[in-house]
Design a protein around this motif. Structure first.
Motif, PDB file in Angstrom:
ATOM      1  N   VAL A   1       0.851  -1.185   0.000  1.00 34.69           N
ATOM      2  CA  VAL A   1       0.000   0.000   0.000  1.00 34.69           C
ATOM      3  C   VAL A   1       0.891   1.240   0.000  1.00 34.69           C
ATOM      4  O   VAL A   1       1.834   1.343   0.790  1.00 34.69           O
ATOM      5  CB  VAL A   1      -0.933   0.014   1.237  1.00 34.69           C
ATOM      6  N   TYR A   2       0.592   2.170  -0.903  1.00 30.31           N
ATOM      7  CA  TYR A   2       1.347   3.415  -0.988  1.00 30.31           C
ATOM      8  C   TYR A   2       0.398   4.552  -0.624  1.00 30.31           C
ATOM      9  O   TYR A   2      -0.646   4.729  -1.243  1.00 30.31           O
ATOM     10  CB  TYR A   2       1.915   3.602  -2.402  1.00 30.31           C
ATOM     11  N   ARG A   3       0.776   5.320   0.383  1.00 32.49           N
ATOM     12  CA  ARG A   3      -0.123   6.326   0.933  1.00 32.49           C
ATOM     13  C   ARG A   3       0.253   7.727   0.457  1.00 32.49           C
ATOM     14  O   ARG A   3       1.396   8.151   0.587  1.00 32.49           O
ATOM     15  CB  ARG A   3      -0.104   6.270   2.455  1.00 32.49           C
ATOM     16  N   LEU A   4      -0.723   8.422  -0.076  1.00 32.17           N
ATOM     17  CA  LEU A   4      -0.579   9.823  -0.451  1.00 32.17           C
ATOM     18  C   LEU A   4      -1.718  10.602   0.206  1.00 32.17           C
ATOM     19  O   LEU A   4      -2.878  10.200   0.122  1.00 32.17           O
ATOM     20  CB  LEU A   4      -0.645   9.992  -1.980  1.00 32.17           C
ATOM     21  N   TYR A   5      -1.397  11.711   0.854  1.00 30.59           N
ATOM     22  CA  TYR A   5      -2.414  12.492   1.549  1.00 30.59           C
ATOM     23  C   TYR A   5      -2.475  13.891   0.942  1.00 30.59           C
ATOM     24  O   TYR A   5      -1.449  14.492   0.612  1.00 30.59           O
ATOM     25  CB  TYR A   5      -2.093  12.577   3.043  1.00 30.59           C
TER      26      TYR A   5
ATOM     27  N   SER B   1      -8.657  10.559   9.047  1.00 31.79           N
ATOM     28  CA  SER B   1      -7.760   9.808   8.171  1.00 31.79           C
ATOM     29  C   SER B   1      -7.676   8.367   8.659  1.00 31.79           C
ATOM     30  O   SER B   1      -7.705   8.113   9.869  1.00 31.79           O
ATOM     31  CB  SER B   1      -6.353  10.440   8.183  1.00 31.79           C
TER      32      SER B   1
ATOM     33  N   ASP C   1      -6.472   4.045   7.143  1.00 29.87           N
ATOM     34  CA  ASP C   1      -5.964   3.178   6.083  1.00 29.87           C
ATOM     35  C   ASP C   1      -6.984   2.083   5.813  1.00 29.87           C
ATOM     36  O   ASP C   1      -7.276   1.265   6.692  1.00 29.87           O
ATOM     37  CB  ASP C   1      -4.618   2.539   6.489  1.00 29.87           C
TER      38      ASP C   1
ATOM     39  N   ARG D   1      -8.895  -0.717  -6.373  1.00 27.32           N
ATOM     40  CA  ARG D   1      -8.126   0.346  -5.747  1.00 27.32           C
ATOM     41  C   ARG D   1      -9.052   1.121  -4.812  1.00 27.32           C
ATOM     42  O   ARG D   1     -10.214   1.337  -5.117  1.00 27.32           O
ATOM     43  CB  ARG D   1      -7.567   1.294  -6.811  1.00 27.32           C
TER      44      ARG D   1
ATOM     45  N   SER E   1      -9.837   4.514  -2.432  1.00 28.27           N
ATOM     46  CA  SER E   1      -9.582   5.876  -1.983  1.00 28.27           C
ATOM     47  C   SER E   1     -10.221   6.046  -0.625  1.00 28.27           C
ATOM     48  O   SER E   1     -11.208   5.394  -0.314  1.00 28.27           O
ATOM     49  CB  SER E   1     -10.192   6.884  -2.972  1.00 28.27           C
ATOM     50  N   GLN E   2      -9.685   6.890   0.202  1.00 24.93           N
ATOM     51  CA  GLN E   2     -10.230   7.058   1.541  1.00 24.93           C
ATOM     52  C   GLN E   2     -10.328   8.543   1.879  1.00 24.93           C
ATOM     53  O   GLN E   2      -9.526   9.337   1.449  1.00 24.93           O
ATOM     54  CB  GLN E   2      -9.364   6.333   2.567  1.00 24.93           C
TER      55      GLN E   2
END
Length: 359
Positions: free
Chosen positions: A226-230, A345, A347, A355, A357-358
């Protein structure tokens, strides 16, 4: 004879649970009649008959978990009216009328006896268990009528010899071992219940097919990178257009973006990328026990009002536990939104090839 088998209601389904029968043996059915309800790994579905006739036999009980493809019922149709269903323990045979032939004279059955001097084939574990409880192996042998004895034969003898039927039901329900009891008398239900209360024994709850599927899916999802971008967005427009939920707007927005960037509509299949022509988006919904990912299909073609109506239908199906396998299929993107609960926020688990999105 028309055979009805446990259907495969999803690609990942290899067994189903028989929830209820809608017919009985001897009952007449027509094409399209619902004969049973089956729980798959995704939802509870109805099983229909595709031929008319009379229910000749039912091969599974309510609550049974049956492998995909195994016969659960047979219907005698007009084409098979001269056939006869014959049942023997563990076997079902369909006999068709044939020319009558002279039957050979049956041989008298030969009884098999074991003398005390005979050597009995006993596994080491069975011998140790019998010695532990002082069990006479000849008694077990006569009870089982077998040429060889295993530890399960000794335990079956002990269960029947020392426990009442209702006590055995409690033993099985709580998964209790015989070692917890002194086997010198007939143990009844009250004594087993006293043991349960005294030891505060937890009651195992069997998993439903849906729960098994969720566990398998979450376990597989946990193995994926998992790659996290905020990023922060200006939510003023959401406030100005609050006739629809933020989840509905997110689906509308992501559907538009997915049509602009085909990578969000693609999946890896063998040695090729398969690109979906439309943007279908799964959205996470849950009750107290289960998590579902129903799909808003072709969301790029839907208005915000239509998307909102689909989300409302998901809530209705969630309360009625009426999701179908078709409701869960076809997504290439997923949304899990906990903003309405005050979560800023989190995960989310990636649902198979979806895929996520959150917010």
């Amino acid at each position: 004879m028309y055979e009805i088998v446990m259907p495969q209601l999803s690609d990942s389904m290899d067994e189903g649970k028989l929830i209820s029968w809608k017919v009985k043996e001897g009952q007449k059915v027509d094409v399209g009649d619902v004969i049973a309800e089956v729980e798959s790994d995704k939802a509870i579905m109805e099983v229909q008959s595709f031929k008319s006739g009379v229910v000749a036999e039912i091969n599974a009980k309510e609550g049974d978990v049956v492998p995909v493809g195994k016969v659960i019922a047979r219907i005698q149709t007009s084409e098979s009216k001269n056939e006869k269903v014959v049942k023997t323990p563990g076997t079902t045979v369909v006999e068709k009328p044939v020319a009558k032939q002279a039957e050979p004279k049956p041989k008298a059955p030969v009884a098999k006896h074991h003398s005390p001097q005979e050597t009995i084939n006993i596994s080491p574990k069975a011998r140790a268990r019998a010695a532990q409880y002082g069990v006479d192996m000849q008694s077990v042998l006569q009870k089982t009528a077998k040429d060889a004895l295993h530890v399960k034969d000794v335990e079956a003898y002990l269960r029947e010899h020392y426990f009442t039927p209702k006590a055995l039901q409690l033993l099985d329900r709580y998964g209790l071992d015989l070692a917890g009891f002194t086997l010198n008398h007939k143990i009844n239900e009250a004594e087993v219940q006293e043991f349960i209360d005294k030891n505060e024994t937890p009651l195992p709850q069997p998993l439903s097919q849906m729960q098994k599927a969720i566990i398998a899916n979450v376990t597989a999802s946990a193995q994926k990178p998992v790659y996290r971008l905020y990023e922060h967005i200006d939510a003023k427009l959401f406030v100005e257009h609050d006739a629809y939920s933020i989840t509905a707007w997110l689906i509308k927005i992501f559907a538009k973006v997915m049509m602009q960037h085909e990578a969000f509509r693609s999946r890896l299949q063998n040695d090729a990328l398969v690109i979906s022509p439309n943007a279908s988006i799964a959205v996470a919904v849950a009750d107290k026990k289960n998590l579902y990912m129903p799909v808003v299909k072709d969301a790029n073609k839907c208005s915000i009002a239509e998307i909102s109506a689909q989300l409302q239908s998901f809530k209705t199906k969630l309360k009625a536990n009426s999701f179908t396998a078709a409701d869960m299929q076809g997504s290439s993107f997923g949304i899990s939104n906990l903003g309405m609960l005050g979560v800023e926020s989190f995960d989310a688990m990636i649902n198979k090839m979806t895929r996520v999105s959150q917010r």
